[in-house]
Scaffold this active site. Structure first.
Site, mmCIF file in Angstrom:
data_model
loop_
_atom_site.group_PDB
_atom_site.id
_atom_site.type_symbol
_atom_site.label_atom_id
_atom_site.label_comp_id
_atom_site.label_asym_id
_atom_site.label_seq_id
_atom_site.Cartn_x
_atom_site.Cartn_y
_atom_site.Cartn_z
ATOM 1 N N MET A 1 -15.134 0.216 46.882
ATOM 2 C CA MET A 1 -15.404 -1.087 46.301
ATOM 3 C C MET A 1 -14.493 -1.332 45.100
ATOM 4 O O MET A 1 -13.942 -0.396 44.527
ATOM 5 C CB MET A 1 -16.866 -1.176 45.836
ATOM 6 C CG MET A 1 -17.888 -0.940 46.950
ATOM 7 S SD MET A 1 -17.749 -2.047 48.364
ATOM 8 C CE MET A 1 -17.035 -0.947 49.576
ATOM 9 N N CYS A 2 -14.368 -2.563 44.704
ATOM 10 C CA CYS A 2 -13.567 -2.935 43.546
ATOM 11 C C CYS A 2 -14.438 -2.902 42.291
ATOM 12 O O CYS A 2 -15.625 -2.583 42.346
ATOM 13 C CB CYS A 2 -12.990 -4.340 43.748
ATOM 14 S SG CYS A 2 -12.134 -4.552 45.320
#
Length: 254
Positions: A1-2
């Site tokens: 994920m970012c």
């Protein structure tokens, strides 16, 4: 994920949260605390957007890791803005690692970021994509889930839909099409800031004269407040509200 964050309030520099805080976005790019099974580092690019004099935001994006840019700390330190948004990217396998795939995305005076993943991409959201005008599909910046989500959301915003209602619709529509997706959004036009917590972490804190919303707390201050899962946070000049992400919102919530 970012990892991503956004600020709204009295003008301040993005440099503190991006580079100087104990758990700044820079630290989160190589040592995130809560990736939830979505990779170990955020090295596939970064972006920073902010508002100056014009209604449209300024933006800088690169496809390299944030820690490789020796000029950005000084640039960020020279900026003072009432609203800014920044993100570091951990690209999903099979999606391109290009500058255009990095948040924040812009259009119509907005900044937008997506932290998460659309499950079953691209088949799961093919029907949603088919609702867009063909020219919007053909001119998408990059073939990623986040860029498609921005195209879907922008279509609603340009039609005059309330931003919170538009974000709520997008969350519900994608969850229905692709169950189990991670849909943490940030959206601002410089006066209102909306964030969503949908199967991933999001917190906010009053930092004196403004509110910071982030995937992970940038320090160990006890003032950080988690946004409950399946809820939105809306920040305006009148304060902060936490609202459930329901498909059918009441006029009062809007």
């Amino acid at each position: 994920m970012c990892r991503h964050l956004a600020y709204l309030g009295e003008p301040r520099s993005p440099a503190e949260t991006l580079f100087h805080a104990p758990h700044s976005l820079l630290v989160q790019s190589y040592a995130p605390a809560d990736m939830r099974g979505g990779g170990s580092v955020n090295a596939d690019g970064y972006g920073l957007g902010w508002y100056a004099e014009a209604p449209d935001p300024l933006r800088l994006r690169r496809s390299a890791p944030l820690w490789t840019d020796g000029d950005l700390p000084a640039l960020a330190g020279s900026v003072r803005s009432p609203a800014f948004m920044a993100a570091v990217r951990n690209g999903t396998t099979g999606m391109p690692v290009v500058e255009a795939a990095n948040a924040p995305f812009t259009g119509g005076g907005y900044l937008f970021s997506h932290n998460g993943v659309v499950r079953g991409w691209p088949d799961s959201v093919a029907e949603l994509a088919a609702e867009l005008p063909i020219t919007r599909l053909l001119t998408m910046e990059a073939t990623t889930d986040s860029v498609l989500l921005w195209a879907l959301l922008r279509e609603r915003l340009e039609a005059g839909e309330d931003p919170l209602a538009a974000v709520t619709w997008l969350t519900g529509a994608v969850e229905e099409a692709a169950p189990g997706s991670r849909l943490n959004f940030l959206l601002t036009e410089g006066r209102t800031l909306i964030g969503t917590a949908w199967t991933h972490s999001l917190s906010y804190r009053d930092i004196g004269g403004g509110v910071l919303v982030a995937s992970e707390p940038c320090d160990d201050d006890p003032g950080w407040i988690p946004v409950p899962d399946h809820h939105a946070v809306r920040v305006t000049g009148e304060g902060v509200r936490i609202l459930p992400l329901e498909a059918d919102r009441s006029p009062e919530a809007r």
